[in-house]
Design a protein around this motif. Structure first.
Motif, PDB file in Angstrom:
ATOM      1  N   LEU A  73      -0.463   3.256 -10.872  1.00 43.92           N
ATOM      2  CA  LEU A  73       0.400   2.946  -9.730  1.00 43.92           C
ATOM      3  C   LEU A  73       0.757   4.213  -8.966  1.00 43.92           C
ATOM      4  CD1 LEU A  73       2.290   1.001  -8.121  1.00 43.92           C
ATOM      5  CD2 LEU A  73       4.047   1.522  -9.830  1.00 43.92           C
ATOM      6  N   LEU A  74       1.218   5.233  -9.689  1.00 41.38           N
ATOM      7  CA  LEU A  74       1.676   6.464  -9.043  1.00 41.38           C
ATOM      8  C   LEU A  74       0.526   7.223  -8.384  1.00 41.38           C
ATOM      9  CD1 LEU A  74       4.242   7.739 -11.712  1.00 41.38           C
ATOM     10  CD2 LEU A  74       4.682   6.446  -9.622  1.00 41.38           C
ATOM     11  N   GLN A  75      -0.641   7.218  -9.012  1.00 43.14           N
ATOM     12  CA  GLN A  75      -1.789   7.919  -8.431  1.00 43.14           C
ATOM     13  C   GLN A  75      -2.163   7.335  -7.074  1.00 43.14           C
ATOM     14  OE1 GLN A  75      -4.771   7.626 -11.504  1.00 43.14           O
ATOM     15  NE2 GLN A  75      -4.248   9.627 -12.380  1.00 43.14           N
ATOM     16  N   HIS A  76      -2.062   6.033  -6.949  1.00 42.07           N
ATOM     17  CA  HIS A  76      -2.417   5.398  -5.682  1.00 42.07           C
ATOM     18  C   HIS A  76      -1.294   5.507  -4.650  1.00 42.07           C
ATOM     19  CE1 HIS A  76      -5.588   3.515  -8.149  1.00 42.07           C
ATOM     20  NE2 HIS A  76      -6.235   3.405  -6.999  1.00 42.07           N
ATOM     21  N   CYS A  77      -0.058   5.473  -5.102  1.00 38.96           N
ATOM     22  CA  CYS A  77       1.064   5.519  -4.159  1.00 38.96           C
ATOM     23  C   CYS A  77       1.291   6.909  -3.581  1.00 38.96           C
ATOM     24  CB  CYS A  77       2.345   5.035  -4.840  1.00 38.96           C
ATOM     25  SG  CYS A  77       2.379   3.262  -5.145  1.00 38.96           S
ATOM     26  N   PHE A  78       0.888   7.940  -4.305  1.00 38.54           N
ATOM     27  CA  PHE A  78       1.139   9.309  -3.846  1.00 38.54           C
ATOM     28  C   PHE A  78      -0.136  10.152  -3.913  1.00 38.54           C
ATOM     29  CE2 PHE A  78       5.122   7.731  -5.777  1.00 38.54           C
ATOM     30  CZ  PHE A  78       5.888   7.675  -4.620  1.00 38.54           C
TER      31      PHE A  78
END
Length: 502
Positions: free
Chosen positions: A389-394
């Motif tokens: 999730l975090l890799q794609h969001c940021f």
């Protein structure tokens, strides 16, 4: 009739019924952001059609680094092929249509989302399109939506149908088809976080059961609701355990193994008997505005306008295409804009607040997924981790998302990440916020892939952030059915601004 209806709506806008401390914004500012969200999504969708399902390399050959011609804006003409000839200049695609179906359902249900009513709207739209716009049945509704609509239980138990289809495809259907339509649900009950989440999950799970689809939609609608509250810098208390459990329970709606066969209901939402009987002052105004384009004369005018636009679009696009010139060195793009500190902090706080929706998710099916050689689905799509999730969001750059990667073009996290990356950019690098909107959307569209959907989500977020009045007017005027969309927006506003509060 038209002028009289708008006069009624101008009176309605001054009669907001939510409490004064619900938002720091004025009524006019909230209306401007509502309109910005709807039109921003439609603009992103319509411009994004230029490169939908193309590779980034192909998009570069056709459009260089832009600009892409839209409305009165000069640029490289739309490339017309089998994908794009289904539409014509200034028309949005099924992405905006599905957001409009939610809007229509909200208008008919007094601003309260109803799952079965939306499912009914969706079914009729798949068969008939939008008759008011002389639409034929929609093109490219997506594998997930199409499969769920064909399920025998869809009309009576939409969430169960969506769950069954998700399991049938090995719990590997984390597509972006719900994310593209749900941004508008950040507005009804924007002051009530729990209700925003509940209605968002209702709309998402009508066709998309995957938890990644659920959290993606919630992140966007909560982000929008916070913008409407005007408290983007304020720290809010953590969610209590009871609310978290409610959210996790709603995510299981439709799961027969959890004995949650019924879709999420609306029993705890406020009701207004006068509105439900369609006898209120608001409903009379909505009917006058909402039906503005439904009489025979207007339908015929739209039909002739449509044929004229189709002919002009196809003729101008197939001949005398200008060969793009790629400057060397390339001018600075949005990666150089940097992030707006307030928007980035707000986005991070919301993701941190709701990541429990993924961390608390556990499905045995994910351990059993197998892929055959040449499968369109890549293994990372089954990654339920917080890290994914975090890799794609940021992402470090927009290109890092690889939006045109064939194996994951419609992956919901890619669409979410693209939307958030665009939303959090510093807009002061351009002459105006309207120019920034154009530059950012164009650069996103030139990444290709599922460009119309990615740009629709980014457009909804940016449109809410800057408001309708700051959207590029030359693009807004280029929307073929701009006036019709404005009437729908005013109809929704009339309902939302007069809804009885708790």
């Amino acid at each position: 009739m038209h002028k009289f209806s708008l006069s009624l709506l101008n009176q309605i806008r001054k009669k907001m019924t939510w409490t004064e401390n619900a938002s720091k914004l004025s009524n006019d500012e909230i209306y401007d952001k509502l309109k910005g969200c709807i039109f921003g999504a439609a603009l992103g969708d319509a411009v994004g059609l230029a490169t939908e399902f193309l590779s980034k390399e192909k998009a570069k050959k056709l459009y260089g680094i832009g600009p892409i011609s839209f409305g009165s804006d000069k640029g490289y003409k739309f490339h017309v092929d089998r994908q794009r000839e289904k539409w014509f200049a200034g028309e949005w695609t099924d992405d905006t249509d599905q957001q409009l179906l939610i809007i229509d359902s909200l208008i008919g249900s007094n601003g309260i989302f109803n799952t079965k009513d939306f499912a009914n709207h969706l079914s009729k739209w798949v068969d008939d399109g939008y008759p008011e716009l002389d639409n034929k049945p929609p093109n490219g509704i997506g594998k997930t939506v199409g499969s769920v609509l064909r399920h025998s239980k869809f009309k009576k138990q939409p969430h169960r149908a969506a769950w069954d289809i998700w399991v049938q495809f090995n719990c590997n259907m984390a597509a972006n088809g719900a994310l593209m339509r749900t941004a508008i649900l950040g507005f009804p009950f924007f002051w009530d976080e729990k209700q925003v989440i509940k209605q968002t999950l209702q709309a998402t799970k009508t066709t998309h059961a995957d938890p990644r689809c659920c959290i993606s939609s919630v992140i966007v609608t909560i982000l929008i609701s916070r913008l409407i509250q005007g408290n983007i810098q304020e720290t809010i208390p953590d969610l209590d355990d009871s609310t978290k459990q409610n959210i996790l329970s709603w995510m299981q709606s439709g799961n027969p193994d959890k004995n949650i066969d019924n879709d999420i209901d609306n029993d705890d939402l406020p009701q207004n008997n006068e509105l439900s009987k369609r006898k209120s002052f608001v409903k009379r105004a909505v009917n006058k505005v909402g039906n503005f384009l439904t009489d025979k004369h207007d339908r015929e005018s739209l039909w002739f306008e449509r044929q004229k636009k189709i002919s002009a679009s196809l003729n101008s696009s197939k001949h005398d295409r200008e060969v793009p010139v790629i400057p060397d060195p390339l001018p600075p793009g949005m990666d150089t804009y940097g992030a707006d500190p307030e928007m980035l902090a707000l986005t991070k706080s919301i993701i941190d607040r709701y990541k429990f929706m993924i961390n608390a998710t556990s499905f045995d099916k994910f351990e059993k997924v197998e892929f055959t050689k040449g499968s369109r689905f890549s293994k990372f799509q089954t990654d339920m981790s917080e890290t994914a999730l975090l890799q794609h969001c940021f992402p470090d750059t927009l290109a890092a998302l690889k939006l045109d990667e064939y194996s994951s073009i419609g992956y919901v996290y890619k669409c979410l990440g693209a939307g958030l990356y665009c939303f959090t950019r510093n807009l002061n690098q351009q002459n105006s916020e309207g120019d920034a909107f154009k530059k950012i959307i164009t650069e996103l569209v030139l990444e290709a892939g599922d460009a119309d959907t990615n740009a629709a989500v980014a457009g909804a977020l940016l449109g809410t952030r800057i408001g309708y009045n700051k959207l590029p007017k030359e693009w807004v005027e280029g929307l073929l059915f701009k006036d019709w969309l404005e009437k729908r927006t005013d109809s929704l506003w009339a309902i939302l601004s007069n809804k009885e509060q708790k």
